[in-house]
Write a protein that holds these residues in place. Structure first.
Motif, PDB file in Angstrom:
ATOM      1  N   LEU A  37       0.811  -1.217   0.000  1.00  0.00           N
ATOM      2  CA  LEU A  37       0.000   0.000   0.000  1.00  0.00           C
ATOM      3  C   LEU A  37       0.852   1.279   0.000  1.00  0.00           C
ATOM      4  O   LEU A  37       0.584   2.207  -0.779  1.00  0.00           O
ATOM      5  N   PRO A  38       1.889   1.381   0.849  1.00  0.00           N
ATOM      6  CA  PRO A  38       2.730   2.589   0.777  1.00  0.00           C
ATOM      7  C   PRO A  38       3.413   2.736  -0.580  1.00  0.00           C
ATOM      8  O   PRO A  38       3.522   3.858  -1.099  1.00  0.00           O
ATOM      9  N   LEU A  39       3.855   1.619  -1.151  1.00  0.00           N
ATOM     10  CA  LEU A  39       4.507   1.680  -2.458  1.00  0.00           C
ATOM     11  C   LEU A  39       3.516   2.034  -3.558  1.00  0.00           C
ATOM     12  O   LEU A  39       3.887   2.672  -4.546  1.00  0.00           O
ATOM     13  N   THR A  40       2.262   1.633  -3.386  1.00  0.00           N
ATOM     14  CA  THR A  40       1.221   2.008  -4.347  1.00  0.00           C
ATOM     15  C   THR A  40       1.002   3.514  -4.344  1.00  0.00           C
ATOM     16  O   THR A  40       0.843   4.146  -5.402  1.00  0.00           O
ATOM     17  N   ILE A  41       1.014   4.115  -3.160  1.00  0.00           N
ATOM     18  CA  ILE A  41       0.856   5.569  -3.058  1.00  0.00           C
ATOM     19  C   ILE A  41       2.019   6.274  -3.747  1.00  0.00           C
ATOM     20  O   ILE A  41       1.824   7.246  -4.495  1.00  0.00           O
ATOM     21  N   VAL A  42       3.246   5.783  -3.501  1.00  0.00           N
ATOM     22  CA  VAL A  42       4.428   6.370  -4.145  1.00  0.00           C
ATOM     23  C   VAL A  42       4.322   6.252  -5.661  1.00  0.00           C
ATOM     24  O   VAL A  42       4.584   7.216  -6.408  1.00  0.00           O
ATOM     25  N   LEU A  43       3.925   5.069  -6.136  1.00  0.00           N
ATOM     26  CA  LEU A  43       3.793   4.847  -7.571  1.00  0.00           C
ATOM     27  C   LEU A  43       2.723   5.756  -8.175  1.00  0.00           C
ATOM     28  O   LEU A  43       2.903   6.300  -9.271  1.00  0.00           O
ATOM     29  N   ALA A  44       1.612   5.935  -7.459  1.00  0.00           N
ATOM     30  CA  ALA A  44       0.536   6.793  -7.960  1.00  0.00           C
ATOM     31  C   ALA A  44       1.005   8.242  -8.083  1.00  0.00           C
ATOM     32  O   ALA A  44       0.675   8.933  -9.058  1.00  0.00           O
ATOM     33  N   VAL A  45       1.779   8.709  -7.108  1.00  0.00           N
ATOM     34  CA  VAL A  45       2.293  10.083  -7.157  1.00  0.00           C
ATOM     35  C   VAL A  45       3.251  10.253  -8.335  1.00  0.00           C
ATOM     36  O   VAL A  45       3.189  11.249  -9.072  1.00  0.00           O
ATOM     37  N   ILE A  46       4.144   9.282  -8.526  1.00  0.00           N
ATOM     38  CA  ILE A  46       5.114   9.361  -9.633  1.00  0.00           C
ATOM     39  C   ILE A  46       4.397   9.365 -10.980  1.00  0.00           C
ATOM     40  O   ILE A  46       4.695  10.190 -11.854  1.00  0.00           O
ATOM     41  N   LEU A  47       3.458   8.435 -11.147  1.00  0.00           N
ATOM     42  CA  LEU A  47       2.712   8.389 -12.411  1.00  0.00           C
ATOM     43  C   LEU A  47       1.894   9.661 -12.622  1.00  0.00           C
ATOM     44  O   LEU A  47       1.746  10.137 -13.758  1.00  0.00           O
ATOM     45  N   GLY A  48       1.374  10.212 -11.533  1.00  0.00           N
ATOM     46  CA  GLY A  48       0.635  11.456 -11.640  1.00  0.00           C
ATOM     47  C   GLY A  48       1.509  12.589 -12.156  1.00  0.00           C
ATOM     48  O   GLY A  48       1.093  13.375 -13.021  1.00  0.00           O
ATOM     49  N   ILE A 284      -3.024   3.397  -8.656  1.00  0.00           N
ATOM     50  CA  ILE A 284      -3.902   2.702  -7.701  1.00  0.00           C
ATOM     51  C   ILE A 284      -4.363   1.370  -8.264  1.00  0.00           C
ATOM     52  O   ILE A 284      -4.397   0.352  -7.554  1.00  0.00           O
ATOM     53  N   ILE A 285      -4.705   1.353  -9.563  1.00  0.00           N
ATOM     54  CA  ILE A 285      -5.145   0.103 -10.193  1.00  0.00           C
ATOM     55  C   ILE A 285      -4.045  -0.940 -10.141  1.00  0.00           C
ATOM     56  O   ILE A 285      -4.288  -2.115  -9.825  1.00  0.00           O
ATOM     57  N   ILE A 286      -2.811  -0.545 -10.455  1.00  0.00           N
ATOM     58  CA  ILE A 286      -1.685  -1.480 -10.418  1.00  0.00           C
ATOM     59  C   ILE A 286      -1.534  -2.066  -9.020  1.00  0.00           C
ATOM     60  O   ILE A 286      -1.377  -3.282  -8.845  1.00  0.00           O
ATOM     61  N   GLY A 287      -1.593  -1.194  -7.999  1.00  0.00           N
ATOM     62  CA  GLY A 287      -1.430  -1.669  -6.630  1.00  0.00           C
ATOM     63  C   GLY A 287      -2.542  -2.601  -6.191  1.00  0.00           C
ATOM     64  O   GLY A 287      -2.282  -3.655  -5.599  1.00  0.00           O
ATOM     65  N   VAL A 288      -3.779  -2.234  -6.484  1.00  0.00           N
ATOM     66  CA  VAL A 288      -4.927  -3.048  -6.058  1.00  0.00           C
ATOM     67  C   VAL A 288      -4.904  -4.416  -6.730  1.00  0.00           C
ATOM     68  O   VAL A 288      -5.095  -5.454  -6.075  1.00  0.00           O
ATOM     69  N   GLN A 289      -4.660  -4.448  -8.041  1.00  0.00           N
ATOM     70  CA  GLN A 289      -4.631  -5.727  -8.747  1.00  0.00           C
ATOM     71  C   GLN A 289      -3.460  -6.592  -8.286  1.00  0.00           C
ATOM     72  O   GLN A 289      -3.585  -7.818  -8.222  1.00  0.00           O
TER      73      GLN A 289
END
Length: 331
Positions: A37-48, A284-289
């Motif tokens: 979950l923390p890495l998903t947030i980081v990934l979402a920020v970077i992709l954003g 978020i989709i990448i992290g959830v899946q």
């Protein structure tokens, strides 16, 4: 009591998989969430950030088109530099997410294997053993696996470059070779985690387990992969729609709005609005899946792994190793 004590037929594999998921889902979901979950947030920020840069580049192109001119070399270089400056950050985020993925995979495979053998292990015990040599061996195994697949693809491209007619052999050859590699090395992660195999030994161990039942492992593996993918898609679809609501809202506006749709500047501006908010939702989709996949995929692969061990008469040896390993787990 051990969950698997003898070879299984297809119905038994499905039944044991469902039972294993039910018994481990709380622990596996906690481990996956804590790590990813923390890495998903980081990934979402970077992709954003990346998608915002891409959107800004499209808007600049729209403005120059409306002004009736083309981008100058310096403007184009500046936009490209801005976009490429995000690449190191993207690579770093992707690497950290991969490390987290294999750490979670190591812990979750351990939980599933212990559950099959009837050995108690809590989620925090598995989590404490997630990072370390096992995780790096899993990462190295996957890197080697994909290197082989890419090597097969490049070899086929080389053949096609020699003569287009060789595509008639190269393209089916790629498919057959990829299927062979996926099937023969399906149990390498389980060998690394449960038997403490080295990276190269895990390939050999998996090949030995698949030996004599290649088509059976292939068929059951594909069937369970399809079933799990459908289940994950059903669960994740509402989350996807919510995470990408901005993108889909702008998309619907684009296809229903009135105006001059042949105007390149207008099209670019609309596309820029669509993509500007796409990055966080995609992360978020990448992290959830990924989290949902870790709750399902290791379970059915562990059941298939134990079935293969049973068919090769290795269950007692595996259980002895599991019991001895449990004595050294930190409490």
């Amino acid at each position: 009591m051990a969950l698997i004590t003898k070879p299984l037929d297809l119905g038994d594999i499905l039944d044991k998989t469902v039972k294993l998921i039910g018994k481990t889902i709380k622990r596996t979901s906690v481990v996956a969430a804590i790590i990813l979950l923390p890495l998903t947030i980081v990934l979402a920020v970077i992709l954003g950030n990346i998608m915002q840069d891409f959107s800004a580049m499209m808007l600049a192109s729209a403005e120059t088109a409306e002004a009736g001119r083309t981008l100058s070399e310096s403007e184009a270089r500046g936009m490209l530099t801005s976009l490429l400056s995000s690449l190191p950050l993207m690579l770093t985020g992707g690497f950290l997410f991969a490390v987290g993925l294999f750490a979670a995979q190591a812990a979750i495979i351990r939980i599933n294997c212990h559950e099959v053998d009837g050995v108690d292990i809590t989620w925090n015990e598995a989590l404490r053993n997630a990072f370390g040599g096992t995780m790096w061996r899993l990462l190295a195994q996957q890197i080697l696996f994909w290197m082989v697949l890419v090597g097969i693809y490049l070899a086929a491209i080389l053949l096609i470059s020699i003569s287009p007619w060789l595509a008639l052999l190269a393209i089916p050859g790629i498919i057959v070779a990829w299927i062979w590699c996926w099937t023969r090395w399906l149990f390498a992660p389980q060998a690394i985690v449960n038997e403490e195999s080295s990276v190269l030994d895990s390939f050999r161990r998996s090949s030995n387990l698949v030996g004599g039942q290649f088509w059976r492992v292939l068929g059951i593996g594909i069937l369970l992969a399809i079933i799990s993918s459908i289940a994950i898609s059903i669960i994740s679809t509402p989350i996807q729609l919510f995470a990408m609501s901005g993108f889909w809202g702008n998309y619907m506006d684009m296809i229903t709005q009135s105006g001059d749709r042949t105007n390149p500047a207008e099209q670019l501006r609309t596309l820029a609005e669509m993509f500007s908010g796409m990055g966080p939702g995609f992360g978020i989709i990448i992290g959830v899946q990924t989290i949902l996949g870790l709750m399902v995929q290791p379970a059915y692969q562990v059941v298939m792994y134990y079935d293969a061990c049973a068919r090769h008469g290795d269950l007692e040896e595996i259980e002895e190793h599991e019991n001895s390993e449990n004595n050294f787990l930190p409490s």
